[in-house]
Design a protein around this motif. Structure first.
Motif, PDB file in Angstrom:
ATOM      1  N   UNK A  91       0.770  -1.078  -0.442  1.00 55.21           N
ATOM      2  CA  UNK A  91      -0.266  -0.154  -0.301  1.00 55.21           C
ATOM      3  C   UNK A  91       0.985   1.222  -0.237  1.00 55.21           C
ATOM      4  N   UNK A  92       0.279   2.074   0.075  1.00 54.46           N
ATOM      5  CA  UNK A  92       0.908   3.456   0.035  1.00 54.46           C
ATOM      6  C   UNK A  92       1.048   4.265   1.503  1.00 54.46           C
ATOM      7  N   UNK A  93       2.034   4.383   1.499  1.00 49.68           N
ATOM      8  CA  UNK A  93       2.446   5.107   2.751  1.00 49.68           C
ATOM      9  C   UNK A  93       1.665   5.909   3.634  1.00 49.68           C
ATOM     10  N   UNK A  94       0.947   6.561   3.213  1.00 46.60           N
ATOM     11  CA  UNK A  94       0.675   7.955   3.264  1.00 46.60           C
ATOM     12  C   UNK A  94      -0.302   8.493   2.501  1.00 46.60           C
ATOM     13  N   UNK A  95      -1.207   9.941   2.419  1.00 43.95           N
ATOM     14  CA  UNK A  95      -1.750  11.012   1.852  1.00 43.95           C
ATOM     15  C   UNK A  95      -0.556  11.644   1.043  1.00 43.95           C
ATOM     16  N   UNK A  96       0.601  12.352   1.968  1.00 48.13           N
ATOM     17  CA  UNK A  96       1.808  13.569   1.510  1.00 48.13           C
ATOM     18  C   UNK A  96       2.280  13.082   0.423  1.00 48.13           C
ATOM     19  N   UNK A  97       2.746  14.487   0.258  1.00 46.94           N
ATOM     20  CA  UNK A  97       3.926  14.384  -1.021  1.00 46.94           C
ATOM     21  C   UNK A  97       5.153  13.507  -0.207  1.00 46.94           C
ATOM     22  N   UNK A  98       5.221  13.816   1.022  1.00 45.01           N
ATOM     23  CA  UNK A  98       6.826  13.235   0.854  1.00 45.01           C
ATOM     24  C   UNK A  98       6.740  11.775   1.029  1.00 45.01           C
ATOM     25  N   UNK A  99       5.615  11.204   1.431  1.00 47.76           N
ATOM     26  CA  UNK A  99       4.936   9.684   2.051  1.00 47.76           C
ATOM     27  C   UNK A  99       5.616   9.272   0.936  1.00 47.76           C
ATOM     28  N   UNK A 100       4.181   9.541  -0.189  1.00 46.49           N
ATOM     29  CA  UNK A 100       3.994   8.712  -1.476  1.00 46.49           C
ATOM     30  C   UNK A 100       5.692   9.347  -2.524  1.00 46.49           C
TER      31      UNK A 100
END
Length: 152
Positions: free
Chosen positions: A86-95
C-alpha cells in the motif's frame, strides 16, 4: 526463502522466458491473478475442517501479518504499509520521497515476529518448470502458450 531455492526459482523462470513467479495463474479484471489461488486456499482450509462462512478467507493472512507488524514490532508505519503493498500515506513526502526499504531491513522485522513454521523442503526448480509448462499446455488446450499478462 533463499535457502529453499526461491532466488534460484526466479532465475530459472526468467531463463525459461516467463515474466512472473506464478506464470500458470490466469488474469482477469476482477481478481487479477488471485482467482485460482483463492479457490485452492479455500479448498485447503475446508479440508482442515474450517467452515467456509466468509470469516476466515485467503485475505486473512494479510490481516494477520499486518496486525503482527503493527502490534508486535517497532516497524515504522510507512514501512509496514509498503510491505503490505500500500501507499504509505497521503502526503507528497510519504508517496514520493521515502525510498523503499531493502529486503534486509524488512526481514529483521519479519524475523522478530517468530512465527513457527513446520519443516519446508527445498524447491526442485527443474521439476517446477516442467510442471508449469505442463499446466500451461493443459490450460491452453495443448497450445502451450506462455502466461497471461494482465493490464496492471
Amino acid at each position: 526463502m533463499i535457502e529453499l531455492g526461491f532466488a534460484e526459482w526466479c532465475s530459472k523462470l526468467r531463463e525459461a522466458g516467463f515474466k512472473r513467479v506464478f506464470p500458470e495463474l490466469s488474469w482477469n479484471s476482477t481478481n487479477w491473478y488471485a482467482k485460482d489461488a483463492i479457490r485452492v486456499m479455500s479448498q485447503y482450509l475446508e479440508s482442515l475442517g474450517m467452515q467456509r462462512d466468509g470469516t476466515k478467507v485467503f485475505h486473512s493472512f494479510r490481516h494477520g501479518i499486518n496486525n503482527a507488524f503493527q502490534k508486535r514490532t517497532s516497524m515504522p508505519d510507512w514501512m509496514r504499509k509498503r510491505f503490505m503493498g500500500h501507499e504509505p500515506g497521503p502526503g507528497v513526502n510519504e508517496q514520493h520521497y521515502l525510498s523503499d526499504s531493502s529486503p534486509t531491513e524488512m526481514s529483521a522485522f519479519l524475523e522478530s515476529i517468530k512465527m513457527p513454521l513446520g519443516k519446508v523442503t527445498a524447491f526442485q526448480t527443474a521439476q517446477g518448470i516442467d510442471a508449469i509448462r505442463d499446466a500451461l499446455r493443459r490450460k491452453n488446450k495443448g497450445r502451450g502458450s506462455m502466461e497471461a499478462i494482465g493490464s496492471t
